[in-house]
Write a protein that holds these residues in place. Structure first.
Motif, PDB file in Angstrom:
ATOM      1  N   ASP A 230       8.116  -0.489  -0.794  1.00 29.01           N
ATOM      2  CA  ASP A 230       8.044  -0.503  -2.254  1.00 29.01           C
ATOM      3  C   ASP A 230       7.167  -1.651  -2.739  1.00 29.01           C
ATOM      4  OD1 ASP A 230       9.635   1.722  -2.485  1.00 29.01           O
ATOM      5  OD2 ASP A 230      11.475   0.596  -2.921  1.00 29.01           O
ATOM      6  N   LYS A 233       3.590  -0.628  -2.149  1.00 30.59           N
ATOM      7  CA  LYS A 233       3.181   0.403  -3.114  1.00 30.59           C
ATOM      8  C   LYS A 233       2.891  -0.210  -4.478  1.00 30.59           C
ATOM      9  CE  LYS A 233       6.656   3.239  -2.528  1.00 30.59           C
ATOM     10  NZ  LYS A 233       7.527   4.417  -2.784  1.00 30.59           N
ATOM     11  N   ASP A 234       3.690  -1.174  -4.882  1.00 27.02           N
ATOM     12  CA  ASP A 234       3.466  -1.818  -6.171  1.00 27.02           C
ATOM     13  C   ASP A 234       2.225  -2.707  -6.129  1.00 27.02           C
ATOM     14  OD1 ASP A 234       4.442  -2.602  -8.917  1.00 27.02           O
ATOM     15  OD2 ASP A 234       4.457  -4.563  -7.941  1.00 27.02           O
ATOM     16  N   TYR A 235       2.063  -3.447  -5.045  1.00 25.89           N
ATOM     17  CA  TYR A 235       0.945  -4.393  -4.924  1.00 25.89           C
ATOM     18  C   TYR A 235      -0.398  -3.662  -4.949  1.00 25.89           C
ATOM     19  CZ  TYR A 235      -1.171  -8.853  -3.429  1.00 25.89           C
ATOM     20  OH  TYR A 235      -1.895 -10.020  -3.363  1.00 25.89           O
ATOM     21  N   LYS A 237      -0.896  -0.426  -6.044  1.00 26.77           N
ATOM     22  CA  LYS A 237      -0.677   0.823  -6.780  1.00 26.77           C
ATOM     23  C   LYS A 237      -1.937   1.379  -7.432  1.00 26.77           C
ATOM     24  CE  LYS A 237       1.091  -1.382 -11.039  1.00 26.77           C
ATOM     25  NZ  LYS A 237       1.053  -2.789 -10.587  1.00 26.77           N
TER      26      LYS A 237
END
Length: 317
Positions: A230, A233-235, A237
Motif C-alpha cells: 500500500d 502504491k501510494d508513493y 500512484k
C-alpha cells in the motif's frame, strides 16, 4: 521547432539504443558523427556546442572531457557514465524518487542517468527510508542478475558467439565488493554506509532483477506485506513507469520470476515476498530501458518540455 540532439558515443550499446529510440521523431534532428571521426576533437566540439541537448554515452574520463569541451551555456547534457552521479551540481535522473525530482530535472542543464542496478535498488528502497521503515543507518543487502547486453560489445560477442559450457548460465562479478554503482546507491538513498551488493550477469541478452533482502526485526516499525504494498502504491500512484505487483500468482511463472518480462519498455515493476521473519523486494526492469537508454530519453523529454512518455513503452500487465 526541431531540437538538435547529439549522442556522443553513439556507436556503443547505450548510444545505439538512444539513436534507435529517437529516429523518426519529427521534433528531433539527430546530429551524427562518423565512426572514423569520433576521435576528432574539433569535430566533436563543434557538434557538442551546436546541439540543444547532448547525450554522453562514454567512459567516465571521456564524459568529463566532453563536458569540458562545451562552451555554449545553452547546451543541456545527459550523461550515462558514473562520472557525475554523486556530484551535487548534477541532477540525478530518476524523476519518480521524490515529489520534487521531476521539477529539478526539468530545470537542470546537467542530468546524470542512474546505473541500472542502482535504479532497481533506489526505486525500491527510497519509499521505505522516506517513510521511516528503514533507518539511514540500515545496512542494505542486495543482489541482481542482468542481461549480458549491459557488458558492452566484447561481452555481447562472447555470449552470442561463445559456447554455453564455457560461459555458463549465471556469473557473479564485482566480487571485490566495490561495484561502481555503490557510491550513487549510498548518495541518493542518503545511507550512512554503502549497501552490500553483488551483481551477476545471466545468459540472456537484456532484462534484469534487483533483489533487496530485509530482516523484519530490523525495521524501525512493524509493517505487514500489505502495508508495504500500500505504501508503494501510494508513493508511486501517479507514475506511468513504476508498477506495483500485488498478485504474485500472475507475476510468477510456475513459481519462477522471469527477468525479461519488462524488455523493450521503460517500466520498472516492484514485487514483495515474505515469510515470518524476512522480506524480499524485487525490482524488474530492462537494463537497456529504465536501466539506461529509456531513462535517458525520459529525462530528455522532461528537460525539453515534451510529453514525458513520448517514444517510450510501458508494460501492460
Amino acid at each position: 521547432m526541431k531540437y538538435k540532439i547529439f549522442v556522443d558515443g553513439q556507436h556503443g550499446t547505450t548510444g545505439l539504443k538512444i539513436h534507435e529510440m529517437l529516429e523518426g521523431r519529427e521534433e528531433i534532428e539527430l546530429l551524427s558523427i562518423k565512426e572514423e571521426e569520433k576521435k576528432d576533437l574539433n569535430k566533436r566540439k563543434e557538434l557538442l556546442n551546436n546541439a540543444d541537448l547532448v547525450f554522453l554515452c562514454l567512459p567516465d574520463a571521456a564524459s568529463i572531457e566532453s563536458v569540458s569541451l562545451i562552451t555554449n551555456d545553452n547546451v543541456k547534457v545527459i550523461d550515462a557514465s558514473t562520472a557525475f552521479r554523486t556530484n551535487p551540481a548534477w541532477t540525478y535522473g530518476i524523476p519518480e524518487i521524490t515529489p520534487t525530482q521531476r521539477e529539478k530535472i526539468k530545470n537542470s542543464k546537467r542530468v546524470c542517468v542512474p546505473g541500472c542496478h542502482a535504479s532497481g535498488l533506489i526505486i525500491a528502497m527510497k519509499p521505505l527510508i522516506v517513510n521511516g521503515i528503514l533507518a539511514n543507518s540500515h545496512k542494505l543487502i542486495c543482489h541482481s542478475i542482468t542481461g549480458f547486453s549491459g557488458g558492452g560489445k566484447a561481452m555481447i560477442d562472447d555470449y552470442e558467439n561463445g559456447k554455453f559450457e564455457d560461459i555458463g548460465g549465471q556469473r557473479p562479478y564485482g566480487l571485490a565488493l566495490n561495484h561502481k554503482h555503490l557510491p550513487e546507491m549510498k548518495y541518493v538513498l542518503e545511507l550512512e554506509e554503502a549497501p552490500l551488493f553483488t551483481p551477476s550477469v545471466g545468459n540472456f541478452k537484456q532484462g534484469m532483477l534487483v533483489m533487496s533482502y530485509l530482516v523484519k526485526k530490523e525495521f524501525k516499525k512493524a509493517v505487514s506485506k500489505k502495508e508495504i504494498l500500500d505504501l508503494y502504491k501510494d508513493y508511486y500512484k501517479d507514475e506511468t513507469f513504476v508498477k506495483i505487483i500485488e498478485d504474485n500468482d500472475s507475476y510468477l511463472d510456475a513459481g519462477l520470476l522471469n527477468p525479461m518480462k519488462c524488455n523493450n519498455t521503460n517500466s520498472l515493476e516492484i514485487s514483495v515476498y515474505e515469510n515470518a521473519t524476512d522480506m524480499v523486494v524485487i525490482s524488474r526492469l530492462d537494463n537497456l530501458g529504465k536501466g539506461a537508454s529509456g531513462a535517458a530519453v525520459q529525462c530528455m523529454n522532461i528537460m525539453l518540455g515534451l510529453e514525458e512518455s513520448k517514444g517510450l513503452n510501458s508494460r501492460k500487465n
